[in-house]
Design an enzyme around this catalytic site. Structure first.
Site, PDB file in Angstrom:
ATOM      1  N   ASP A 189       2.845  33.239 -12.953  1.00 20.22           N
ATOM      2  CA  ASP A 189       3.125  32.421 -11.611  1.00 20.22           C
ATOM      3  C   ASP A 189       2.164  31.700 -10.696  1.00 20.22           C
ATOM      4  OD1 ASP A 189       4.461  31.642  -9.338  1.00 20.22           O
ATOM      5  OD2 ASP A 189       5.603  33.514  -9.029  1.00 20.22           O
ATOM      6  N   ILE A 240       1.595  30.110  -7.994  1.00 23.99           N
ATOM      7  CA  ILE A 240       1.781  30.435  -6.812  1.00 23.99           C
ATOM      8  C   ILE A 240       2.602  31.108  -6.584  1.00 23.99           C
ATOM      9  CG2 ILE A 240       1.219  29.015  -4.714  1.00 23.99           C
ATOM     10  CD1 ILE A 240      -0.453  26.469  -5.277  1.00 23.99           C
ATOM     11  N   ASP A 241       2.712  32.592  -6.527  1.00 28.95           N
ATOM     12  CA  ASP A 241       3.824  33.689  -5.637  1.00 28.95           C
ATOM     13  C   ASP A 241       3.380  33.058  -3.915  1.00 28.95           C
ATOM     14  OD1 ASP A 241       6.070  35.625  -6.313  1.00 28.95           O
ATOM     15  OD2 ASP A 241       4.122  36.383  -5.721  1.00 28.95           O
ATOM     16  N   ASP A 247       8.039  36.760 -11.350  1.00 31.41           N
ATOM     17  CA  ASP A 247       7.610  37.465  -9.962  1.00 31.41           C
ATOM     18  C   ASP A 247       7.591  38.824 -10.012  1.00 31.41           C
ATOM     19  OD1 ASP A 247       9.236  34.784  -8.689  1.00 31.41           O
ATOM     20  OD2 ASP A 247      10.587  35.728  -9.255  1.00 31.41           O
ATOM     21  N   THR A 286       5.059  29.870  -2.368  1.00 30.14           N
ATOM     22  CA  THR A 286       4.575  28.684  -2.353  1.00 30.14           C
ATOM     23  C   THR A 286       4.903  28.408  -0.896  1.00 30.14           C
ATOM     24  OG1 THR A 286       5.150  28.301  -4.905  1.00 30.14           O
ATOM     25  CG2 THR A 286       5.060  26.348  -2.854  1.00 30.14           C
ATOM     26  N   GLU A 346       6.356  29.192 -14.521  1.00 27.92           N
ATOM     27  CA  GLU A 346       7.390  29.394 -13.514  1.00 27.92           C
ATOM     28  C   GLU A 346       7.485  27.747 -13.625  1.00 27.92           C
ATOM     29  OE1 GLU A 346       8.241  29.371  -8.795  1.00 27.92           O
ATOM     30  OE2 GLU A 346       6.271  30.304  -9.238  1.00 27.92           O
TER      31      GLU A 346
END
Length: 253
Positions: free
Chosen positions: A74, A76-77, A201, A79, A57
Site C-alpha cells: 500500500d 500511501i495508506d 490495508d 491518502t 493497491e
C-alpha cells in the site's frame, strides 16, 4: 524499500500534490505520489525478487500466479490525510509465503515512525519490542475504527459507532488502517475494528498487531478480512466482538 517509498511520498507532498484519479467514489482519491511510490517499490522488487508476485493497491497483481512468495504494498495508506497534510499516513509493505504473511513494515510518511514484524519473532518500533494493551474492561477501552467511501456503507458504520460509543471509553477515527493497527500493537489505542479492509490495508499492520499480542480476527471465528477486522487484546476481544456482532458491524453494504 518502504523507507525509500516514504521518502518519495514525503518529498512529493512538500512539492505539492494533487488528485490524479478517483476509485470507488469521488472521495476515494489517488494521488500521483501513490502511483510513484508503488512503482518505485515494484521496480525494486523486480530487480531483487524477479520470480515473486506483487499485489499493489494502485496497479493490482503482477508476476506469476504460481509464485510461492507474494509482496503486498500500500504505497500511501491514508491518502486523504496525505492530500490534506494531516500527518497520519504510511507506506505499508508485507510479504507472504504460501498465503501466510511472514514479515511486514509500516512507516509513517511524515514523522518516520516505523513498525516491523516477522512471524514468530515479535513486533518492534525503534528497537523496542511491542506489547499490546492489557485492558480487560470494554468500558475503559479506547477503540479506533475507520469508515469506507461508499455513502451507504458509511451510514451503516456510523450506526455501529453510535451503538458502540456508550459502551467504551471513546472512539478514535484517525484515517489510516495500517497505522491504527500499529497504534493498537503498542497500546496507543486499546483495540481497533473496521469493515472493508483490503489485503494491502491489513497485511503488514495485521502482523504487527498479532506479534504484539493482539488477537486479530473477524466475527464468529472467521478470519480477519473485508467483512470485518477486529484487533484487541485477548481479554478484550470477546466483549468487543459480542458488542459488534449485536450491532451487525459486518453487515450493511
Amino acid at each position: 524499500m518502504a523507507r525509500e517509498a516514504a521518502a518519495t511520498a514525503y518529498r512529493m507532498r512538500v512539492q505539492g500534490v494533487s488528485v490524479a484519479a478517483t476509485k470507488s467514489t469521488i472521495t476515494d482519491v489517488v494521488t500521483a505520489a501513490d502511483r510513484a511510490a508503488e512503482q518505485q517499490v515494484c521496480e525494486a522488487l523486480r530487480r531483487l525478487r524477479p520470480e515473486d508476485a506483487v499485489l499493489g493497491e494502485e496497479f493490482g497483481e503482477a508476476g506469476t500466479g504460481d509464485a510461492a512468495v507474494r509482496w503486498i504494498v500500500d504505497p500511501i495508506d491514508g491518502t486523504v490525510n496525505y492530500l490534506y497534510g494531516v500527518p497520519h499516513s504510511a507506506v505499508s509493505l508485507a510479504v507472504e509465503v504460501d498465503g501466510t504473511v511472514v514479515a511486514g513494515v509500516v512507516r509513517n510518511i511524515v514523522n518516520g515512525e516505523e513498525w516491523t514484524a516477522t512471524a514468530g519473532h515479535g513486533a518492534w518500533r525503534d528497537g523496542q519490542r511491542l506489547r499490546c494493551s492489557t485492558e480487560l474492561d470494554l468500558g475503559q477501552a479506547l477503540v479506533a475504527t475507520g469508515f469506507g467511501y461508499d455513502p451507504r456503507r458509511r451510514e451503516h458504520q456510523a450506526r455501529v459507532v453510535a451503538g458502540l460509543i456508550p459502551h467504551v471509553r471513546d472512539i478514535r477515527r484517525l484515517g489510516a488502517a495500517a497505522l491504527d493497527l500499529c497504534f493498537a500493537a503498542e497500546g496507543r489505542v486499546d483495540a481497533y475494528f473496521e469493515k472493508g479492509l483490503a489485503a494491502w490495508d491489513l497485511a503488514a499492520g495485521g502482523l504487527v498487531a498479532t506479534e504484539a499480542g493482539l488477537r486479530v480476527g473477524g466475527l464468529a471465528g472467521t478470519a480477519a478480512g473485508p467483512d470485518l477486522v477486529i484487533a484487541a487484546p485477548p481479554g478484550l476481544f470477546a466483549p468487543l466482538h459480542d458488542r459488534l456482532a449485536a450491532l451487525d458491524a459486518a453487515g450493511g453494504p
